[in-house]
Design a protein around this motif. Structure first.
Motif, PDB file in Angstrom:
ATOM      1  N   SER A 242       0.627  -1.206   0.012  1.00 25.57           N
ATOM      2  CA  SER A 242       0.031  -0.002   0.009  1.00 25.57           C
ATOM      3  C   SER A 242       1.019   1.264  -0.189  1.00 25.57           C
ATOM      4  O   SER A 242       1.459   1.601   0.985  1.00 25.57           O
ATOM      5  CB  SER A 242      -0.770   0.032   1.158  1.00 25.57           C
ATOM      6  OG  SER A 242      -1.731   1.215   1.360  1.00 25.57           O
TER       7      SER A 242
ATOM      8  N   TYR B 228       1.304   5.326  -1.500  1.00 25.34           N
ATOM      9  CA  TYR B 228       0.670   6.462  -2.068  1.00 25.34           C
ATOM     10  C   TYR B 228       1.711   7.187  -2.616  1.00 25.34           C
ATOM     11  O   TYR B 228       1.455   7.413  -3.919  1.00 25.34           O
ATOM     12  CB  TYR B 228      -0.171   7.285  -0.978  1.00 25.34           C
ATOM     13  CG  TYR B 228      -0.408   8.854  -1.453  1.00 25.34           C
ATOM     14  CD1 TYR B 228       0.355   9.805  -1.008  1.00 25.34           C
ATOM     15  CD2 TYR B 228      -1.199   8.937  -2.369  1.00 25.34           C
ATOM     16  CE1 TYR B 228       0.280  11.300  -1.385  1.00 25.34           C
ATOM     17  CE2 TYR B 228      -1.703  10.128  -2.790  1.00 25.34           C
ATOM     18  CZ  TYR B 228      -0.970  11.390  -2.518  1.00 25.34           C
ATOM     19  OH  TYR B 228      -1.292  12.518  -2.907  1.00 25.34           O
ATOM     20  N   ARG B 229       2.967   7.555  -2.238  1.00 19.84           N
ATOM     21  CA  ARG B 229       3.987   8.212  -2.612  1.00 19.84           C
ATOM     22  C   ARG B 229       5.275   7.733  -2.050  1.00 19.84           C
ATOM     23  O   ARG B 229       5.572   7.626  -0.864  1.00 19.84           O
ATOM     24  CB  ARG B 229       3.748   9.688  -2.549  1.00 19.84           C
ATOM     25  CG  ARG B 229       4.633  10.581  -3.251  1.00 19.84           C
ATOM     26  CD  ARG B 229       4.474  12.094  -3.195  1.00 19.84           C
ATOM     27  NE  ARG B 229       5.422  12.806  -3.710  1.00 19.84           N
ATOM     28  CZ  ARG B 229       5.436  14.158  -3.775  1.00 19.84           C
ATOM     29  NH1 ARG B 229       4.246  14.799  -3.123  1.00 19.84           N
ATOM     30  NH2 ARG B 229       6.176  14.860  -4.460  1.00 19.84           N
TER      31      ARG B 229
ATOM     32  N   ARG C  95       2.005   6.037   2.833  1.00 17.77           N
ATOM     33  CA  ARG C  95       1.132   5.065   2.467  1.00 17.77           C
ATOM     34  C   ARG C  95      -0.362   5.494   2.060  1.00 17.77           C
ATOM     35  O   ARG C  95      -0.918   4.889   1.354  1.00 17.77           O
ATOM     36  CB  ARG C  95       1.012   3.991   3.849  1.00 17.77           C
ATOM     37  CG  ARG C  95       2.208   3.341   3.904  1.00 17.77           C
ATOM     38  CD  ARG C  95       2.059   2.087   4.949  1.00 17.77           C
ATOM     39  NE  ARG C  95       0.958   1.393   4.427  1.00 17.77           N
ATOM     40  CZ  ARG C  95       0.547   0.252   5.137  1.00 17.77           C
ATOM     41  NH1 ARG C  95       0.848   0.265   6.508  1.00 17.77           N
ATOM     42  NH2 ARG C  95      -0.316  -0.365   4.860  1.00 17.77           N
ATOM     43  N   THR C  96      -0.747   6.854   2.635  1.00 16.85           N
ATOM     44  CA  THR C  96      -1.890   7.424   2.213  1.00 16.85           C
ATOM     45  C   THR C  96      -1.601   9.002   1.995  1.00 16.85           C
ATOM     46  O   THR C  96      -0.665   9.311   2.476  1.00 16.85           O
ATOM     47  CB  THR C  96      -3.179   7.209   3.254  1.00 16.85           C
ATOM     48  OG1 THR C  96      -2.888   7.988   4.121  1.00 16.85           O
ATOM     49  CG2 THR C  96      -3.184   5.793   3.549  1.00 16.85           C
ATOM     50  N   PRO C  97      -2.532   9.482   1.531  1.00 15.89           N
ATOM     51  CA  PRO C  97      -2.309  11.335   1.433  1.00 15.89           C
ATOM     52  C   PRO C  97      -2.187  11.717   3.117  1.00 15.89           C
ATOM     53  O   PRO C  97      -1.939  12.873   3.014  1.00 15.89           O
ATOM     54  CB  PRO C  97      -3.587  11.699   0.505  1.00 15.89           C
ATOM     55  CG  PRO C  97      -3.775  10.503  -0.255  1.00 15.89           C
ATOM     56  CD  PRO C  97      -3.495   9.346   0.596  1.00 15.89           C
TER      57      PRO C  97
ATOM     58  N   ARG D 138       4.975  10.544   6.103  1.00 12.93           N
ATOM     59  CA  ARG D 138       6.126   9.574   5.454  1.00 12.93           C
ATOM     60  C   ARG D 138       6.864   8.874   6.520  1.00 12.93           C
ATOM     61  O   ARG D 138       7.274   9.549   7.716  1.00 12.93           O
ATOM     62  CB  ARG D 138       7.000  10.616   4.687  1.00 12.93           C
ATOM     63  CG  ARG D 138       6.440  11.238   3.456  1.00 12.93           C
ATOM     64  CD  ARG D 138       7.253  12.092   2.870  1.00 12.93           C
ATOM     65  NE  ARG D 138       7.513  13.105   3.822  1.00 12.93           N
ATOM     66  CZ  ARG D 138       8.364  14.204   3.473  1.00 12.93           C
ATOM     67  NH1 ARG D 138       8.802  14.242   2.006  1.00 12.93           N
ATOM     68  NH2 ARG D 138       8.576  15.232   4.427  1.00 12.93           N
TER      69      ARG D 138
END
Length: 121
Positions: A27, A29-30, A101-103, A107
């Motif tokens: 998972s 996100y970025r 992992r998500t917005p 981090r």
């Protein structure tokens, strides 16, 4: 869950080349900074090369001009091309990726399992 899998280590003669890869899965996100570290026997872990999300790359003095870090953001993968290898490059090499992992989550650093590079004749 996020997993980092490294590959590409091994035994190489002085002057030879190796290419390390580190792929992140799960998972994600970025991915921001992507780095390679190494740890030789009896020594502390040291930064070898870093690639930032802004496109900047930095290298340790000992490897500058011989190693090249690159990344594929679509694959969440970082590479380390190592040329003109020397016996003093012998170490376990670890990748380190800064991943969100998500917005909405901060981090954090993730580490690969390490891959052994041995430079010897």
């Amino acid at each position: 869950q996020v997993q980092l899998v490294e590959s590409g280590g091994g035994l190489v003669q002085p002057g030879g080349s190796l290419r390390l890869s580190c792929a992140a899965s799960g998972s994600i996100y970025r991915t921001n900074d992507m780095s390679w570290y190494r740890q030789a026997p009896g020594k502390q872990r040291e930064l070898v090369a870093r690639s930032t999300s802004g496109g900047t790359t930095t290298y340790a003095v000992a490897v500058k001009g011989r190693f090249t870090i690159s990344r594929d953001n679509a694959k969440n993968t970082v590479y380390l091309q190592m040329n003109s290898l020397k016996p003093e490059d012998t170490a376990v090499y670890y990748c380190n990726l800064e991943i969100a992992r998500t917005p909405w989550t901060p981090r954090r650093d993730y580490w690969g399992q390490g891959t052994l590079v041995t430079v010897s004749s």
